[in-house]
Design an enzyme around this catalytic site. Sequence first.
Site, short mmCIF file in Angstrom:
data_model
loop_
_atom_site.label_atom_id
_atom_site.label_comp_id
_atom_site.label_asym_id
_atom_site.label_seq_id
_atom_site.Cartn_x
_atom_site.Cartn_y
_atom_site.Cartn_z
CG HIS A 1 -2.25 -0.94 0.99
ND1 HIS A 1 -3.34 -0.69 1.72
CD2 HIS A 1 -2.50 -1.90 0.37
CE1 HIS A 1 -4.18 -1.68 1.40
NE2 HIS A 1 -3.60 -2.34 0.33
CE1 TYR B 1 -6.61 3.81 10.62
CE2 TYR B 1 -5.71 4.35 8.26
CZ TYR B 1 -5.59 3.44 9.53
OH TYR B 1 -4.58 2.61 9.72
N PRO C 1 -4.93 0.70 18.71
CG PRO C 1 -6.97 -0.18 18.03
CD PRO C 1 -6.58 0.30 19.15
CE LYS D 1 3.20 3.50 13.34
NZ LYS D 1 3.78 3.42 12.28
CE1 TYR E 1 -1.67 4.12 9.14
CE2 TYR E 1 -0.38 3.37 7.07
CZ TYR E 1 -1.52 3.14 7.98
OH TYR E 1 -2.57 2.49 7.83
#
Length: 394
Positions: free
Chosen positions: A76, A205, A297, A301, A389
């Site tokens: 991704h 998200y 979550p 991580k 990220y």
Amino acid sequence: MNIPQSTRVAIIGAGPSGLLLGQLLHRAGIDNVIIERQTGEYVLGRIRAGVIEQTTADALERAGVATRMHREGLLHDGYELCIDGQRHRIDLARLTGGKHVTVYGQTEITRDLMEARATEGLPTVYEAQGVSIHDFGSAHPEVRFTKDGVQHTLACDFIAGCDGFHGVCRASVPAGAHRTFEKIYPFGWLGVLADVPPVSDELIYVKSPRGFALCSMRSHTRSRYYLQCSLDNKVEQWSDEEFWAELRRRLDPAAAESLVTGASIEKSIAPLRSFVTEPMRFGRLFLAGDAAHIVPPTGAKGLNLAASDVSYLAEALDAWYNTHSEEGLARYSERALARIWKAERFSWWFTSLMHNFPENAGFGQKMQEAELDYLLHSEPAQATMAENYVGLPM
């Protein structure tokens, strides 16, 4: 199975952190035994995260278990933020100079590590009862447990506590020898796993007036979805139909229209917390993974921090055995915690940004809206988000 009476490193816990540490040590020529209180099937049945940083992928490479991840994992280069019905893409590759993440389920990583360990005939004791650790403040630690009604004592040089938040290792540290930091969030995540194609090629998200949602996947045919929910909710309150209906209400119109639904194969509610214990070394006991820290979550991580912990620890033990250097062991806690706290910060920030908080009326809500507006219109802010990220350097 012949259970050894001694080993160099006793690893408590056969989750991904313990298994990865065992594999890294084995490839460095350091014998180890893994002790796990659950069955292997139970360990594999845990449904967990699946967004893998490059540093974790590199650790799996060093462990010799990355073949299937490379074949089946999904690369991704970005993800989307859906804010009040409008999607905004965070271009990870462009913002970080070509870096990406790999979507590959933690269950599959655990399976790959288990199979590698079994193939190489390395000892793993499942269903070990009454596990206790002793004398880790000395040069001669021991692990005691019962297997099939027979009591065993495993002598070792070091103990690696990879046994999770509720495990015996951190609980065995004397009171006053460590300090804990914790934040409990006033909501949980209701998660559903289903054999349906994902609603998007990338993660979404979602921040909506009805609460947070996350659209993720494990493969092209298996999806994982989450809804922010109250802590007093019970799984039994949510039928599959009610879950899908609520998810649609939180998505943008295009995603809601294209969402494919189906029967859930797993459904659970997880509370959210941030937790860190300091230090992570106590004599010859070293904590790693969830035994030492928990992250919400939102930032993906948890597994990645566990992988960096055991990478630091394997490197330190390799140096101790092969060059007689104690520097890596002495600095393990400091090195691990430096990375952990940065990941804790990012996970706390991302969670605070995307969820609805009961107390965030008035000024708090306006600050959250301003932060989102700044993020969506500032490339440097997006670059910072992307850098965190994909994973900070080890």
